[in-house]
Structures are given as structure tokens and as C-alpha cells.
Design a protein around this motif. Structure first.
Motif, mmCIF file in Angstrom:
data_model
loop_
_atom_site.group_PDB
_atom_site.id
_atom_site.type_symbol
_atom_site.label_atom_id
_atom_site.label_comp_id
_atom_site.label_asym_id
_atom_site.label_seq_id
_atom_site.Cartn_x
_atom_site.Cartn_y
_atom_site.Cartn_z
ATOM 1 N N ALA A 161 36.366 38.287 37.796
ATOM 2 C CA ALA A 161 36.884 38.939 36.529
ATOM 3 C C ALA A 161 36.504 38.233 35.409
ATOM 4 C CB ALA A 161 38.464 39.005 36.471
ATOM 5 N N GLN A 162 36.010 36.883 35.180
ATOM 6 C CA GLN A 162 35.404 36.180 33.965
ATOM 7 C C GLN A 162 34.261 36.545 33.662
ATOM 8 O OE1 GLN A 162 35.404 35.078 37.163
ATOM 9 N NE2 GLN A 162 33.673 33.586 37.146
ATOM 10 N N SER A 205 30.733 38.707 32.823
ATOM 11 C CA SER A 205 30.439 40.288 32.471
ATOM 12 C C SER A 205 29.040 39.907 31.273
ATOM 13 C CB SER A 205 31.458 40.589 31.240
ATOM 14 O OG SER A 205 31.505 39.927 29.930
ATOM 15 N N THR A 208 32.939 44.105 31.743
ATOM 16 C CA THR A 208 33.841 43.104 31.615
ATOM 17 C C THR A 208 35.156 43.659 32.795
ATOM 18 O OG1 THR A 208 34.992 44.584 30.229
ATOM 19 C CG2 THR A 208 33.621 43.038 29.309
ATOM 20 N N ALA A 209 35.911 42.825 33.015
ATOM 21 C CA ALA A 209 36.867 43.053 34.069
ATOM 22 C C ALA A 209 37.864 44.280 33.437
ATOM 23 C CB ALA A 209 37.922 41.861 34.137
ATOM 24 N N GLY A 210 38.139 44.333 32.026
ATOM 25 C CA GLY A 210 38.910 45.409 31.603
ATOM 26 C C GLY A 210 38.083 46.624 31.696
ATOM 27 N N VAL A 229 38.535 47.696 35.359
ATOM 28 C CA VAL A 229 39.950 48.313 35.526
ATOM 29 C C VAL A 229 40.012 49.694 35.166
ATOM 30 C CG1 VAL A 229 42.382 47.892 34.644
ATOM 31 C CG2 VAL A 229 41.075 45.913 35.326
ATOM 32 N N PRO A 273 42.750 42.044 37.940
ATOM 33 C CA PRO A 273 41.514 41.203 37.743
ATOM 34 C C PRO A 273 41.678 39.655 38.444
ATOM 35 C CG PRO A 273 42.321 42.055 35.707
ATOM 36 C CD PRO A 273 43.369 42.517 36.675
#
Lengths: 168, 168, 168, 168, 168, 168
Positions: free
Chosen positions: E38-39, E41, E49-51, E54, E72
Motif C-alpha cells: 500500500a505504501q 506508488s 497509490t493505495a487510495g 481502493v 490497504p
């Protein structure tokens, strides 16, 4: 083969720890001693390095008559991962000897056996009390095994504690 | 009192390490064995946990006739701080036995004595070669001390290595 | 007041960096030089510490005639946070001079102005090429400002690089 | 060439720091100023970023007549490694100017020279006292060099400190 | 109540993931989707990115008809602690769906049930293949759910990937 | 499409949080709920894991009638990077709902809109007050949504909190 695990910060290792370990030595085949907060040193609550504490413990246990391992354990600051951290750094063990409520809860959730050893003269025999004696210039030497006195003298440990206790 | 320091990843601990340590045992009063990359396990180059490696080494050295310490050392990924990290986790030592060029350079800059021990059958006796034998189903047991065979069987280590070597 | 930011690893600082900075000095009032991967040293791609690199750069820029800041920047290994990390460690700046595609993308997403400075003799003037010359015993001194030669001699940098390049 | 090292958190940089550095400037050829706890900002004890503190210090020392380096130093939370961390981030130095007992102890164990500079109006000139004045709306501007007032106004620093001091 | 866990990096989320999750949805009451690394990108293997991931997953699963969680999961770089890390970040689950050999081994050692879902058009439907199509300007849109196309267009994801793929 | 962000530690999630989110649900199209200090659990202020908190929130919001995301956010301990950390872990959002002064200041410096939601029975409805009730054996169940009572009973949460509150 039964192995027992015992963890502490050992700042410094003292006669209370020694008494507990002598008791454990009669119940298991091998003892694993975790030196907690291994990354800390040179502060008021943690004056000694992990290596210095390993030395104190090993020297003091020379005659215990039970094989033992002394393993520095760095803090992880993530309680939910702490048991996995400890078990990855140590040989497998069957039982954890502890009186610390958090350690009890974490090992309990991991379904590892726990036993609370009897405390030995808890009020006078604590790291906090011994460090206080060192700061005040009182007799601390009779609270720790003779081998620990030697190590602390060798590294000039009392002087270190006193210097870092000063205010600027 | 003269203490010597020796570091490796010990993935796994093998007869080459054993031969080096038997040599060191004749030169010093106590040996400190650092288990490097302690935080790594369950990967192709590092199948075993630090605790499993501590167990292998301790078992294999039972008869060495020289007191020893086995200390897990987590990687720091900061070379300039590595000597301070090692010395904070270990009892004080007088000499570092190593053939690793980086370790040589870092200890040299810290003015710590270094000695390169003779290597023993380097080509066949290496962690890489032994892990390869394990993967290919070849005989690896004669490359490590009998106590290490026992530990690896107990933790089902070869099966672990084979599983993580598969591709998905 | 217009400040420009320029980042590199400077392993070592060389005439190409110097030429770029001399160009920037004519466009801004103050220059901020970020010393990237500040936590790395003593490896083949990063032989010099952040402090040694700060010294090289400061010495070499003594006569540039434009005020400058030299700031070590540790890696964060999280690209999405990198611009915030850089801007927290440096005085505010108006423009980033870079040819690195990742740096371009990250600053662009943060709406910070970017300018790609012309490269100066890129093929021969690169950290990689200069470290290679050092390893092979070729002339590297003419690739870096005289002040950098002095710093590298003072810290015995070529010997350090050669030692860590050996195989054990 | 003699270099002196001086470290502080500089939250904010004030006239006491300035007086100490003016004294050091007469004893060494170059000064290295470490900006401690560089990773902290936006809290009650550490309102300013490392970059903002670098800017304050650099501006205030423009006329000091002694070359200086201003280097952000992130906390390591491992005292035994802290001297190695500092020395890896800074040019080599000969003496450390400090009154902090922990810093004294750590440099002493590393055999680096220490000198405690005289404090200048310690009771009124401290970061704590100045941040308190900012919170209470009292006169703080005369406690810091004029260049620091400018930086704090430019970044709206007093308003930042007041906002984060509120309770929700 | 039976919960299933499924983890991937989802760089990007594609029709292969969707097919696997549609299969899992028929076997469990709730699905937990872990967004791994998740960290990371803004790199060639991990552009999003994780976001952003998601968002892709949530949008694409809107009609799946089975409650799901998208969580994440940052890398820990310590395999022995990874299962504890995952289970601390997710609601409790009964079974892990995975074909990754390391994940299989780690969950097996933790005595958690594992099931390997059938792969769907593995050769053409992989993150690597889709990122390659993006770089080469080939048709990638038909490899991912329509909702993912929308997210990638909205964040200008292809342009980001192309920029960071350039060499300076 | 308008997304709102709301962050808390949710130790535990209670009726005050629920009231705030019901208000937010009427103002935005989607809600992102950040579960702060995700790495903490098993301590007096943070008894529940991130996964347990995700479960509480998701269950309690089942009928809210507004799509929502529940995202664990680990602490970074670097305020200047926190907004970038949050936005990398979440889908893009337009407004942050918060009454926390530090969060207000950090989002304000990042030019992100902020709105302080009205607090609902603040004195009695706080995590601190509810954890205190659990410790004292008082009625806490009416302070949290029924779904949260179920989760806490299922994980034996009150017993966990009581054990870790003991002194050794």
C-alpha cells in the motif's frame, strides 16, 4: 525437551531476576531470556545497552545448571505483532513466564501457555529502585549478583547514569 | 579476557562456519556470534528465522569448549551506523573475524582489529550451494553439523524453502 | 526573492553538477541543494556519507556568487510523500531544476514549477563513470572540482571504494 | 582547520543561540549547526519545520564572519547510535559545543572533545519561554534576531502555534 | 458467517481479479480485499497509490452482491510477522484465497485455511502485461472493468506511468 | 460527486461518531472514514486493532444510506507529511470534517476545505469515558451502536482492556 521464555528489560539485571530464573531452571530443560527494549540505552530508565545486559545476565547465570539463551529483542511498538516478533527471534518455547499484564494478554490471545512466577522482594528489588540508589550514592551492589557489579564497574555505568540524569 | 566477534547470515549454519569457529575458539577466550539479517526469513536467500538460526548454532557448538554468545542483529540499512549498532547489541570485543570486504572497511574505519579467517572448502560449503541442494533434492545433510540437520527436520525447513521457491 | 531547488546523490559531486549549478545561479537569488539518499554510504553506488558530500559541494561552490543551502535528504521509500518530505526539510522554493522523470512527475502532481537544466557532457561526466575510473585506477581527478579531489583524498575515499568492491 | 559542532532544536532560533554561536565563531574556523529533531514540526514543542529552522539560522548568521553549515538531523531514538548518525550527516569536526548532559555523555564515550558554552540569559531566553509568549500574545520579537521575526511572520508561525494549541 | 481474504497489489485491478472475486463471492458471506504494498506508488511496477486502487476495486465490485472490505496493507519486510500484520488490519476471516507461494507458506505456518482460486487467462491478464500495454500505447481498456478505466482516466494514470518510465 | 473525509481513532466507535457521520451523509455523495493510529492496539488508550475497528464501523453504518470507505491509517509521526500520507491511502476527497486543531492546521496549510461538525453529547460520549465505564464495570453498551456491542462481545474486548489495565 521443554523450553521456557522469560522477558525483562534488565536495567540492570538483579537478584529478583536471578531468583525467578533459578525457579524456572527447575521446571524446564532450557531457558530463553529475552532482553526487551534492546534498542534503548543511555537514558534514565534504560542506562545500559543490550550488549551490556547480555553480558550481565550471562555472567550471572554461569552456575545455574540449565542451558539458556540470551536474546536481545527490539521494541516493535505494535502490540498485535509482538508475539510473532518474539517467536521469530527465539528458539521455539512451550511456556512464557511473566507477570506483566500486557505480555499475559498477548500470549493468551496467541494460545501460548503462561505462568506467573512468584516475585522476590518486589519493593526493594526493582530496576527503578536500584537506579535510584545509584543516583543517590546509596549501596546498590548487594541488590545484584556479584558478576553484575563487575560489569557495571567495568563500563563505568554509575557515572553514565549520573551524567545523563543532570539537567542542562 | 579476549573476545572475538564473527558475523554471518547462517542460512543455514554449515560445516564451513563450524570450521572457522573452531579455529577462532583457539585464539580467544569468548566468541560472540552475530546472526545477521535477523529480521529476514521465509525468502529464497533467507529461509530460516533468527530464532531457528540461534538454535542451529547453539546446538552445533555445544562441544566447542569455548564460551560463546549468539546474538541476532537486525539490518540497519545505514552502513555508517552499522558498527555502532553491532557494538550496542553485543558484549565488548577485541577483534572481528571476517572476510567480508564491507565489514572489513567499516570496522577498519572504527579502528577495530580485523582478522580474515581461512575459508574452508568455500566453493561447496556456502549457504547458496546448500539451499540449492535442498531445492534440487540433493544430499545436503553432510554439509552441515548433525545438530543442524535435526533442527531443519524439526521445523520442516526443506519443505518451507521449496514452497516459497515455487512460482504462482 | 526566487529560490531554486536541485537534488542529486552527488556520489561524488562532479563538474557536470557544477556546470548545472552555475547555470541555475544566474536565474535565481538562492539555491537549495538537496543531497539525496543521505542515509546511504559505504556501498558501490554510494561510497560517500552525506556529511562528506555536503563538504564537497560547499567547498566547490565557494566562489559561485549566489547564496546556497546544502541539505541532506534521507530516502523515504514512499513516492507519494516525497515532495512533502523534501519541502519540510528545505527553505521554501519556487522552482525545481531536475531531469529525473520521477522527480518531474512528483513535483508536477504537487503543482511545483519544474525546469530541466541542460546536461553537460553527460556520457563521461556521471557518478557511475567516475566511480568506475576510481576502481580501475584511471584518471578521475579532472572530472571533479579541485576542492572535491581534496576532500576525497582527505577521507581516503578511493581506497574505501576499492575495498568495498572486493568479493569475499 | 578547526571545526566546531553545535546542536539544538531551535524552536525557534533565538538570541541565546546567537550569543553562543558568536562565541564559538571566535574559537573555530568553521561551525556546523545541527538542527535536531528535524522530522518534527506542527506540535506544541516543535512548531517549525526543519526547513523553516534552517532558514531562520542562515538568515540570522549572515554577518557572523565565520563559515557555517546548517544540517537537519532526524531523531534516531537509539542513543547508542546517535554519534555515528550525527557524524555521518556532517563534515568532520574537532569539538562539540554543548551543555546537554546526554550529548556530553554520548560524545565522551566516543572520545570526541566537548566544551560547554556559557549560557546567555537562560531563564528568559529559551524556546519554551518564547513559545509561551507567542501563545499568550506577549512580546516575543525582541528575544530573537530580526531575521527570525521576518521568517516567522512570513510563514504565519504564531497563528500555526496557536491553532495547534487549542483543544477540540 | 464465513469471511474470505484475498490479497493483491492491483496495479491495476483487472478482469482476472474480478473473475476470481466473483468466484469467491459464491463461497463466502463477506470478502476482505487486502491492497498489498500500500505504501508504494509512482514506480514502474506500482504506478497507483493505495487510495486509487481502493477506488478502482470498490467501483468495480459495486454489483457483486456480496459485502466486502477493501483494506490497504503496507509492506512490513519481515515475513515472520506478516500474518500478524494482516490479521491486525482486517476483520477476522476463515479462509485465505491465494496462489502466491509465500502467502501460502506463511498462512499455512499460522494454521489458517488456504484455497488457490483458478486463474483466469493468466498470460494476458496480469498487471505486468497491462502496464506494458499502457506504455506501448496498446489497447489496455478491455483488460479491466469499465469502472477502472474511468478511475485511471480521471487520475491521468497512463501519462503518469509513461513519465516515470523515461530515462533521464 | 462530492466526497467527505472523517478521521478518528474509534476506540471504540460510539454514538457520537455515528451522529456526526449521519450528519455528513446528508452533505456528501460518499464518505471516507480514516481509522487513525491503525498500528496501535492492546494498550489502555487503544485496546482494539484496526481490523476490529473497521468491523465495528462497517457494521454500524450498514443502514446509513450513503456509500462509505473505511481505511486504516497508520501513524507517521511526521506532521509535515501527514496530509500526503492520508491522501495517498484514500480515494480523492473534497472536504475534511474534523474538530481536531492539528488536523485543521495541517489540512489548512494544504489548502483542503475543512468543516467542524457539531459534537454530540461530547462529555459523556467519548472513547475515554466509554473505556472508563468498561474498566469500572459500568453500563457502556448504550453509548455505542448495537453492532459495536456485538463486535466487542465477540472479541472479548472488555476482558482484554481489563487485563492490560492491571499492574504487575
Amino acid at each position: 525437551m521443554k523450553r521456557g521464555f522469560y522477558i525483562g528489560r534488565f536495567q540492570p539485571y538483579h537478584n529478583g531476576h536471578q531468583a525467578v530464573l533459578e525457579g524456572i531452571a527447575e521446571e524446564v530443560d532450557e531457558i530463553i531470556i529475552g532482553v526487551g527494549s534492546a534498542q534503548l540505552s543511555h537514558d534514565m530508565q534504560n542506562p545500559f545497552t543490550a550488549g551490556e545486559r547480555v553480558l550481565m545476565i550471562t555472567r550471572a547465570l554461569e552456575e545455574i545448571g540449565c542451558p539458556f539463551y540470551v536474546i536481545p529483542i527490539e521494541d516493535l511498538r505494535r502490540n498485535a505483532l509482538w508475539v510473532a516478533h518474539v517467536t521469530s527471534m527465539t528458539p521455539p518455547f512451550d511456556i512464557c513466564y511473566t507477570s506483566n499484564p500486557l505480555v499475559i494478554q498477548l500470549f493468551r490471545e496467541a494460545s501460548i501457555s503462561i505462568k506467573s512466577p512468584p516475585m522476590y522482594l518486589r519493593e526493594t528489588l526493582s530496576g527503578t529502585a536500584i537506579r535510584q540508589k545509584m543516583l543517590l550514592g546509596e549501596e546498590w551492589e548487594q541488590c545484584v549478583p556479584p558478576a553484575v557489579v563487575e560489569v557495571i564497574l567495568e563500563i563505568d555505568g554509575v557515572s553514565r547514569l549520573r551524567t545523563i540524569s543532570e539537567t542542562d
